[in-house]
Structure formats: structure tokens, C-alpha cells
Design a protein around this motif. Sequence first.
Motif, PDB file in Angstrom:
ATOM      1  N   LEU A  32       0.940  -1.205  -0.099  1.00 17.25           N
ATOM      2  CA  LEU A  32       0.071   0.040   0.176  1.00 17.25           C
ATOM      3  C   LEU A  32       0.763   1.301   0.040  1.00 17.25           C
ATOM      4  CD1 LEU A  32      -2.721  -0.946   2.672  1.00 17.25           C
ATOM      5  CD2 LEU A  32      -2.919  -0.960   0.198  1.00 17.25           C
ATOM      6  N   SER A  33       0.409   2.324  -0.682  1.00 19.25           N
ATOM      7  CA  SER A  33       1.099   3.552  -0.862  1.00 19.25           C
ATOM      8  C   SER A  33       1.104   4.195   0.893  1.00 19.25           C
ATOM      9  CB  SER A  33       0.287   4.481  -1.699  1.00 19.25           C
ATOM     10  OG  SER A  33      -0.840   4.956  -1.584  1.00 19.25           O
ATOM     11  N   ALA A  34       1.671   5.074   0.960  1.00 18.32           N
ATOM     12  CA  ALA A  34       1.858   5.906   2.192  1.00 18.32           C
ATOM     13  C   ALA A  34       0.578   6.682   2.635  1.00 18.32           C
ATOM     14  CB  ALA A  34       2.921   7.108   2.362  1.00 18.32           C
ATOM     15  N   ASP A  35      -0.248   7.095   1.722  1.00 13.08           N
ATOM     16  CA  ASP A  35      -1.608   7.606   1.858  1.00 13.08           C
ATOM     17  C   ASP A  35      -2.586   6.427   2.148  1.00 13.08           C
ATOM     18  OD1 ASP A  35      -0.761  10.350   1.808  1.00 13.08           O
ATOM     19  OD2 ASP A  35      -1.382  10.339  -0.439  1.00 13.08           O
ATOM     20  N   GLN A  36      -2.586   5.635   1.518  1.00 10.27           N
ATOM     21  CA  GLN A  36      -3.605   4.337   1.790  1.00 10.27           C
ATOM     22  C   GLN A  36      -3.182   3.721   3.031  1.00 10.27           C
ATOM     23  OE1 GLN A  36      -2.120   1.918  -1.525  1.00 10.27           O
ATOM     24  NE2 GLN A  36      -3.735   2.854  -3.029  1.00 10.27           N
ATOM     25  N   ARG A  37      -2.044   3.589   3.586  1.00  9.59           N
ATOM     26  CA  ARG A  37      -1.695   3.068   5.056  1.00  9.59           C
ATOM     27  C   ARG A  37      -2.306   4.132   5.984  1.00  9.59           C
ATOM     28  NH1 ARG A  37       2.246  -0.899   5.423  1.00  9.59           N
ATOM     29  NH2 ARG A  37       3.090   0.153   7.318  1.00  9.59           N
ATOM     30  N   LYS A  38      -2.047   5.480   5.771  1.00  9.94           N
ATOM     31  CA  LYS A  38      -2.785   6.248   6.731  1.00  9.94           C
ATOM     32  C   LYS A  38      -4.063   6.296   6.651  1.00  9.94           C
ATOM     33  CE  LYS A  38       0.678  10.004   5.923  1.00  9.94           C
ATOM     34  NZ  LYS A  38       0.929  11.437   5.619  1.00  9.94           N
ATOM     35  N   ILE A  39      -4.716   5.934   5.708  1.00 12.98           N
ATOM     36  CA  ILE A  39      -6.245   5.695   5.804  1.00 12.98           C
ATOM     37  C   ILE A  39      -6.464   4.421   6.350  1.00 12.98           C
ATOM     38  CG2 ILE A  39      -8.349   5.385   4.335  1.00 12.98           C
ATOM     39  CD1 ILE A  39      -6.996   7.075   2.061  1.00 12.98           C
ATOM     40  N   LEU A  40      -5.763   3.499   5.977  1.00 14.77           N
ATOM     41  CA  LEU A  40      -6.001   2.318   6.715  1.00 14.77           C
ATOM     42  C   LEU A  40      -6.025   2.299   8.251  1.00 14.77           C
ATOM     43  CD1 LEU A  40      -6.782  -0.781   6.719  1.00 14.77           C
ATOM     44  CD2 LEU A  40      -4.220  -1.382   6.109  1.00 14.77           C
ATOM     45  N   ALA A  41      -4.818   2.960   8.684  1.00 17.92           N
ATOM     46  CA  ALA A  41      -4.553   3.006  10.143  1.00 17.92           C
ATOM     47  C   ALA A  41      -5.545   3.693  10.850  1.00 17.92           C
ATOM     48  CB  ALA A  41      -3.068   3.919  10.221  1.00 17.92           C
ATOM     49  N   ALA A  42      -6.136   4.884  10.181  1.00 17.77           N
ATOM     50  CA  ALA A  42      -7.372   5.605  10.947  1.00 17.77           C
ATOM     51  C   ALA A  42      -8.447   4.705  11.011  1.00 17.77           C
ATOM     52  CB  ALA A  42      -7.643   6.706  10.033  1.00 17.77           C
ATOM     53  N   PHE A  43      -8.598   3.939  10.094  1.00 20.75           N
ATOM     54  CA  PHE A  43      -9.976   3.067   9.926  1.00 20.75           C
ATOM     55  C   PHE A  43      -9.594   2.003  10.674  1.00 20.75           C
ATOM     56  CE2 PHE A  43     -12.290  -0.753   8.472  1.00 20.75           C
ATOM     57  CZ  PHE A  43     -13.282  -0.274   8.046  1.00 20.75           C
ATOM     58  N   VAL A  44      -8.381   1.080  11.043  1.00 19.06           N
ATOM     59  CA  VAL A  44      -8.315   0.324  12.150  1.00 19.06           C
ATOM     60  C   VAL A  44      -8.246   0.672  13.545  1.00 19.06           C
ATOM     61  CG1 VAL A  44      -7.347  -1.414  10.373  1.00 19.06           C
ATOM     62  CG2 VAL A  44      -5.863   0.008  11.935  1.00 19.06           C
ATOM     63  N   ASP A  45      -7.571   2.046  13.620  1.00 18.65           N
ATOM     64  CA  ASP A  45      -7.733   2.341  14.987  1.00 18.65           C
ATOM     65  C   ASP A  45      -9.239   3.151  15.354  1.00 18.65           C
ATOM     66  OD1 ASP A  45      -5.031   2.117  15.236  1.00 18.65           O
ATOM     67  OD2 ASP A  45      -4.467   4.381  14.938  1.00 18.65           O
ATOM     68  N   ARG A  46     -10.019   3.256  14.418  1.00 18.48           N
ATOM     69  CA  ARG A  46     -11.487   3.395  14.723  1.00 18.48           C
ATOM     70  C   ARG A  46     -12.071   2.157  15.756  1.00 18.48           C
ATOM     71  NH1 ARG A  46     -15.031   4.870  17.065  1.00 18.48           N
ATOM     72  NH2 ARG A  46     -16.806   5.437  16.372  1.00 18.48           N
ATOM     73  N   ILE A  47     -11.514   1.024  14.936  1.00 20.63           N
ATOM     74  CA  ILE A  47     -12.196  -0.260  15.582  1.00 20.63           C
ATOM     75  C   ILE A  47     -11.547  -0.528  17.082  1.00 20.63           C
ATOM     76  CG2 ILE A  47     -12.159  -2.607  15.213  1.00 20.63           C
ATOM     77  CD1 ILE A  47     -12.274  -2.088  11.902  1.00 20.63           C
ATOM     78  N   ILE A  48     -10.114  -0.322  16.888  1.00 23.55           N
ATOM     79  CA  ILE A  48      -9.635  -0.721  18.337  1.00 23.55           C
ATOM     80  C   ILE A  48      -8.719   0.450  18.630  1.00 23.55           C
ATOM     81  CG2 ILE A  48      -7.879  -2.203  19.424  1.00 23.55           C
ATOM     82  CD1 ILE A  48      -8.535  -4.291  17.788  1.00 23.55           C
ATOM     83  N   PRO A  49      -9.176   1.413  19.167  1.00 21.76           N
ATOM     84  CA  PRO A  49      -8.434   2.711  19.526  1.00 21.76           C
ATOM     85  C   PRO A  49      -7.480   2.431  20.666  1.00 21.76           C
ATOM     86  CG  PRO A  49     -10.440   2.802  20.508  1.00 21.76           C
ATOM     87  CD  PRO A  49     -10.540   1.607  19.735  1.00 21.76           C
TER      88      PRO A  49
END
Length: 135
Positions: free
Chosen positions: A48-65
Amino acid sequence: MRNNQDLPPNADREGYLTRRTVLASAAFIPIAAIATTPQARAQAAPVLSADQRKILAAFVDRIIPRDELSPSASECGVVDYIDGCLADFIAAEKPSIVNGLAATDAFARSSQGSVLAELSADRSEEHTSELQSRL
């Protein structure tokens, strides 16, 4: 169908996934899966690109903050794990995942006026609720 009195006070949807359920489910992850995490492929470039990784991180951190007792999903390496899986046995799913990340981020921009990775916890909650109501 679950009885509403079994749900946490802020839950009103059938199939509500609690943090406790996610953490308890971790007990069923096979040891072999843990042993073959992307740490074994640490030298390989990210899928994944750096931007895609940031989006994914925000998404998974929403599930497990992150909270006072535990780190967030991204701090535990979930983004690296998913990226590693995309380089290996779920490579065929990359287009779907990339499109889903882009659509989720685009929805955050249109509904909240900001990219998903930059939303506050409250605005992220609004984004998630609005997104769920449209599914």
C-alpha cells in the motif's frame, strides 16, 4: 436476535461488535498465523502507498483505539500485517481494499470536510455512524 439489554448502553444495532468481542476473538488466531506475520518479510517494500496506509491506520484505529490500558490497532502492527497479507495470500483482494479505502476517505472528505486520518475522535464517530446508516 440479541436482547437490547445485553448490549452496551451506546449500542442499538443488531450485530454490534464490542472491543471486548474483538479482543476475545484474538484467542482464536492460530499460532502459525502469528508466526508468519509480515515481520518475516520486513525487507519487502509495502504494498500500500503511504496515503493508503494512513487511511487504513485511521480505519483500524477506529475499531481498536488506544486507551489507558492498551495501544491502538496500528500501534500493534495491524497495518503492517494487512499490508503483508496483501503481498501474499490475499493479493487478489488488493483492488477491492484499495477502492474501499479510497471510498471511505472520499466519504470523510465530503461528509466531514477532512481526510479520514485527520478527523478527531468525535468527527470520526460521526463519519462512521453516517457511513453505517448508508450501508
